[in-house]
Design a protein around this motif. Structure first.
Motif, mmCIF file in Angstrom:
data_model
loop_
_atom_site.group_PDB
_atom_site.id
_atom_site.type_symbol
_atom_site.label_atom_id
_atom_site.label_comp_id
_atom_site.label_asym_id
_atom_site.label_seq_id
_atom_site.Cartn_x
_atom_site.Cartn_y
_atom_site.Cartn_z
ATOM 1 N N LEU A 132 -20.514 21.570 51.644
ATOM 2 C CA LEU A 132 -21.229 21.494 52.912
ATOM 3 C C LEU A 132 -22.638 22.071 52.776
ATOM 4 C CD1 LEU A 132 -21.046 20.705 55.873
ATOM 5 C CD2 LEU A 132 -20.180 22.995 56.383
ATOM 6 N N SER A 133 -22.786 23.146 52.009
ATOM 7 C CA SER A 133 -24.116 23.717 51.778
ATOM 8 C C SER A 133 -25.002 22.731 51.028
ATOM 9 C CB SER A 133 -23.991 25.022 50.975
ATOM 10 O OG SER A 133 -23.229 25.980 51.681
ATOM 11 N N THR A 136 -26.119 19.945 53.412
ATOM 12 C CA THR A 136 -27.139 20.424 54.347
ATOM 13 C C THR A 136 -28.512 20.528 53.673
ATOM 14 O OG1 THR A 136 -25.440 21.686 55.536
ATOM 15 C CG2 THR A 136 -27.744 22.255 55.958
#
Length: 285
Positions: A132-133, A136
């Motif tokens: 997810l990082s 993003t």
């Protein structure tokens, strides 16, 4: 003896029939093969996506390391590489920032190395947090690139105005420092030899400089077609383009290649975001 012999086969037959019926009802060969094939295909697809993710982020990691190395070299050698910028009086802030390009490259290199690390570890370890990082960060980079392209397109006249202001200041710095400061002269000579150009605009940038006043000659790159000394007449006759125009011509000649690289980077970023989200959704499944 007859009673024991006649009764004993019955349970065996019954057990065999029951076992066969149960196996035939719930574990037919077709359903078993279909279940195994579905799981195998899903595992192969997931493994393929992990390999793509690992390779893509490995490239990002290596690119970040290379940019970091170049940034360190530029920061260490900034005096000789960008020395002529420091002698431009009243330079606009946009130009003064170029002197710190080494630190910018170091920051970009560290950032890309971190992104590549997150992507690789997230794919290998199937970490939702890392994936997810990574998604993003890549999304932010993509949006910044799109915004930068729009700004450059919309504010093109403003960019041209800034370049016109720089032109006069660069010409003044050449007049004041070329031939008198060794580092400044060396950088300009290297630039002109590399781009096959003369001055920032043309040979007139050197008029009044210490070099011309003391030798009555112009840099040899200003007289590419003359076999004799590069004096004012020869420089005026050859009409060698300035370094700024030579740089613009270089960019225009490779515009298709640059556009292809930009589109390729955008496509890779989109593909990386899609793959990271697919792996994120399938973690633990």
């Amino acid at each position: 003896m007859r009673r024991c012999f006649s009764v004993s086969p019955a349970p065996s037959i019954y057990f065999s029939l029951t076992t066969f019926e149960t196996s035939d009802r719930f574990h037919t060969p077709e359903s078993t093969i279909h279940l195994w094939t579905g799981k195998s295909a899903k595992m192969c697809c997931k493994g393929f996506l992990k390999v793509i993710m690992f390779v893509f982020n490995g490239v990002i990691f290596l690119a970040g390391a290379a940019i970091l190395a170049v940034g360190i070299w530029v920061a260490v050698d900034r005096v000789s590489l960008l020395g002529f910028l420091e002698h431009i009086e009243d330079a606009p802030p946009e130009l003064a920032g170029v002197a710190n390009i080494g630190y910018l490259l170091i920051g970009v290199g560290v950032f890309l190395t971190l992104v590549g690390f997150l992507g690789c570890c997230g794919a290998v370890k199937e970490s939702k947090c890392m994936l997810l990082s990574f998604f993003t960060i890549v999304l932010v980079i993509f949006l910044v690139e799109v915004a930068a392209a729009v700004v450059l397109f919309v504010f093109e006249p403003l960019v041209q105005k800034v370049l016109d202001e720089i032109e006069g200041k660069v010409a003044k710095s050449i007049e004041d420092n070329y031939g008198s400061l060794e580092s400044f002269t060396s950088v300009w000579n290297s630039t002109m030899n590399e781009l096959k150009c003369c001055g920032y605009t043309n040979y007139t940038d050197f008029m009044g400089s210490h070099f011309v006043n003391s030798t009555s000659l112009y840099p040899v790159t200003c007289c590419t077609n003359s076999s004799g000394p590069c004096n004012e007449l020869a420089a005026k006759t050859d009409i060698v383009v300035g370094c700024f125009q030579a740089l613009v011509n270089l960019v225009e000649d490779n515009a298709i290649l640059l556009a292809g690289v930009a589109l390729g980077i955008a496509a890779l970023e989109i593909a990386a975001m899609v793959v990271s989200m697919i792996l994120y959704k399938n973690v633990g499944k």
